[in-house]
Design an enzyme around this catalytic site. Structure first.
Site, PDB file in Angstrom:
ATOM      1  N   ARG A 281       0.835  -1.202   0.000  1.00 50.49           N
ATOM      2  CA  ARG A 281       0.000   0.000   0.000  1.00 50.49           C
ATOM      3  C   ARG A 281       0.870   1.252   0.000  1.00 50.49           C
ATOM      4  O   ARG A 281       0.564   2.238  -0.687  1.00 50.49           O
ATOM      5  CB  ARG A 281      -0.919   0.013   1.227  1.00 50.49           C
TER       6      ARG A 281
ATOM      7  N   ASN B 198     -10.664  -4.017  -0.708  1.00 49.29           N
ATOM      8  CA  ASN B 198     -10.467  -2.971  -1.704  1.00 49.29           C
ATOM      9  C   ASN B 198      -9.507  -3.416  -2.794  1.00 49.29           C
ATOM     10  O   ASN B 198      -8.763  -4.367  -2.611  1.00 49.29           O
ATOM     11  CB  ASN B 198      -9.920  -1.711  -1.009  1.00 49.29           C
TER      12      ASN B 198
ATOM     13  N   CYS C  63     -19.179  -1.537   0.500  1.00 49.35           N
ATOM     14  CA  CYS C  63     -18.222  -0.531   0.953  1.00 49.35           C
ATOM     15  C   CYS C  63     -18.842   0.252   2.099  1.00 49.35           C
ATOM     16  O   CYS C  63     -20.047   0.538   2.095  1.00 49.35           O
ATOM     17  CB  CYS C  63     -17.857   0.411  -0.189  1.00 49.35           C
ATOM     18  N   ASP C  64     -18.013   0.632   3.066  1.00 47.65           N
ATOM     19  CA  ASP C  64     -18.533   1.343   4.234  1.00 47.65           C
ATOM     20  C   ASP C  64     -18.458   2.862   4.111  1.00 47.65           C
ATOM     21  O   ASP C  64     -18.978   3.565   4.972  1.00 47.65           O
ATOM     22  CB  ASP C  64     -17.791   0.901   5.494  1.00 47.65           C
TER      23      ASP C  64
ATOM     24  N   HIS D  31     -16.826   4.391  -4.520  1.00 42.62           N
ATOM     25  CA  HIS D  31     -15.998   5.572  -4.263  1.00 42.62           C
ATOM     26  C   HIS D  31     -16.187   6.634  -5.344  1.00 42.62           C
ATOM     27  O   HIS D  31     -15.309   7.466  -5.570  1.00 42.62           O
ATOM     28  CB  HIS D  31     -14.500   5.194  -4.181  1.00 42.62           C
TER      29      HIS D  31
ATOM     30  N   TYR E  29     -14.709  10.565  -1.969  1.00 39.57           N
ATOM     31  CA  TYR E  29     -13.588  10.166  -2.811  1.00 39.57           C
ATOM     32  C   TYR E  29     -13.548  10.913  -4.142  1.00 39.57           C
ATOM     33  O   TYR E  29     -12.533  10.886  -4.833  1.00 39.57           O
ATOM     34  CB  TYR E  29     -13.629   8.653  -3.073  1.00 39.57           C
TER      35      TYR E  29
ATOM     36  N   ARG F  97      -0.788   8.210   3.708  1.00 39.09           N
ATOM     37  CA  ARG F  97      -1.850   7.631   4.534  1.00 39.09           C
ATOM     38  C   ARG F  97      -1.406   6.318   5.176  1.00 39.09           C
ATOM     39  O   ARG F  97      -1.754   6.030   6.319  1.00 39.09           O
ATOM     40  CB  ARG F  97      -3.101   7.429   3.670  1.00 39.09           C
TER      41      ARG F  97
END
Length: 443
Positions: A95, A149, A171-172, A202, A266, A286
């Protein structure tokens, strides 16, 4: 009459979200009873830290539940009713590269959007497909709730590669936003809202929000968002990290572009990438923030529980991420027809979009899974954005299936976040090297 009890598997048991899911499941046993709870992860050492703490939590709060954690697929996937999939292929090390490689070249670095999301998508596809195949082999009647994701790319891949599987992609993020909307208008939470929404994961917009009595809440929410975005501040946002604070506040700028709707947060990455870059630190992204805060907190709290031998003073709680999953399981298990969001083939849900587009829209969840609701036509602005982004997602899956360098280059070049094909190629070539242990060999 005693309700049926279910067997649940959390795939990705070493996730920092796992303790929250467990706590939420335990808090909701009256409406969603559990007889067996399992963890599965291919990183047994990481999972064990979480599992040891959760074993104590379960023993203290619901000792009747059988609990086990394993790295063996057959043990994990046998005799389960629901699989909650939350895997991160490549973990935080990859990531970090998803975020930092694009930033080196002046492009937004984010885990689910732009080049970072594309890179993550290529890693996630085989991982999620593997989980689907395990489920169908060992528990063919089970449902998989996938929130791994990037959900948009994964959903497109599962549509094409496992079209008959019982997988629901969710998705939350909209859930978090709707909880904030409810607070803005003085309601308890998202379940007090009746909403219309459409787009991609998103990448979507609310077109109507009402309370349970039919009162139009859009004017009040719009007036708030125009000034504050979705930022609530105070106690509600006391633990919100800096990057998310900027994201919630930036919704005001996204809203200004189309004040007839309310946007998903997003969209800022696609519509205001230069503003995002202005706040980006290529050396501290992030991922670094998550490692320093959520990951450090969750793992230290789990180790503390194990060391003390009790979870009676645990400070960790469930969140919207986990309550939504329990809501969905309950709706399927007991055929409640609850209205929730899911990522499904449009097939007319958004009438003027490609019927194969994996759109995120409200559905009614019951024993047979999601029943789509018609959202009408996408407006011209939204249709243009959605069509472009959906083509990006389809090209990524094409590239995976065909092992095509060209298709992946096209996907990155078409992405609205990337300035031109030359920059896309430089990023792609660097990402191929970084992902050599995860991506298929491209030709």
């Amino acid at each position: 009459m005693t309700k049926q009890a279910f067997s649940v598997l959390i795939a990705g048991g070493g996730s920092t979200y796992t303790p929250g899911i467990v706590l939420t499941l335990l808090n909701q046993l009256e409406r969603f009873p559990i007889k067996t709870l399992k963890f599965y992860d291919n990183d047994g050492e990481r999972q064990q830290v979480i599992a040891d703490a959760c074993a104590i939590i379960i023993k203290e709060r619901a000792p009747q539940i059988e609990f086990l954690a394993t790295t063996d697929p057959e043990t994990a996937f046998s005799d389960v009713d629901f699989v909650m999939a939350q895997i991160r292929v490549g973990k935080y090390a990859m990531r970090s590269l998803d975020e930092k490689i694009p930033l080196k070249h002046g492009v937004v670095g984010q885990e689910t959007t732009g080049p970072g999301g594309i890179a993550y998508g290529l890693r996630s596809i085989p991982g999620v497909i593997e989980l689907v195949d395990y489920m169908e082999r060992y528990s063919p009647n089970a449902w998989m709730l996938n929130y791994s994701n990037p959900a948009a790319i994964v959903a497109e891949a599962t549509r094409r590669l496992r079209p008959n599987s019982k997988i629901i992609n969710i998705c939350d993020m909209p859930i978090d936003i709707m909880d904030r909307m409810a607070k803005i208008v003085g309601l308890k939470d998202r379940n007090d809202l009746v909403f219309r929404y459409y787009g991609l994961n998103h990448f979507g917009w609310w077109t109507d929000i009402r309370d349970q009595q039919g009162r139009d809440l859009m004017p009040e929410i719009k007036a708030y968002v125009a000034k504050n975005g979705y930022w609530l501040g105070g106690d509600y946002d006391a633990q919100t990290e800096a990057s998310w604070a900027r994201t919630f506040k930036a919704a005001a700028d996204v809203y200004a572009l189309d004040p007839t709707t309310l946007p998903n947060t997003y969209l800022k990455y696609y519509l205001y990438p230069q503003a995002v870059l202005a706040h980006a630190d290529p050396t501290y992204t992030r991922t670094d923030e998550v490692r320093a805060h959520r990951e450090a907190y969750v793992f230290s709290e789990c180790r503390r529980v194990v060391q003390n031998g009790t979870a009676k003073d645990i400070t960790y709680t469930g969140d919207e991420h986990s309550t939504y999953i329990v809501d969905l399981c309950t709706a399927i298990a007991f055929d409640t027809k609850q209205r929730m969001l899911a990522i499904i083939p449009s097939a007319g849900a958004v009438a003027n979009l490609d019927p194969t587009a994996m759109v995120e829209v409200p559905v009614l969840f019951g024993a047979n899974g999601p029943e789509r609701l018609a959202m009408g036509n996408a407006a011209t602005f939204q249709k243009g954005l959605i069509t472009e982004q959906n083509c990006v997602e389809k090209l990524v899956v094409d590239a995976y299936i065909e092992r095509s360098y060209t298709k992946l280059w096209e996907a990155m070049s078409l992405c609205k976040i990337v300035p031109d094909a030359a920059v896309a190629k430089v990023i792609l070539d660097e990402m191929i090297v970084a992902n050599r242990d995860y991506w298929p060999e491209l030709a």
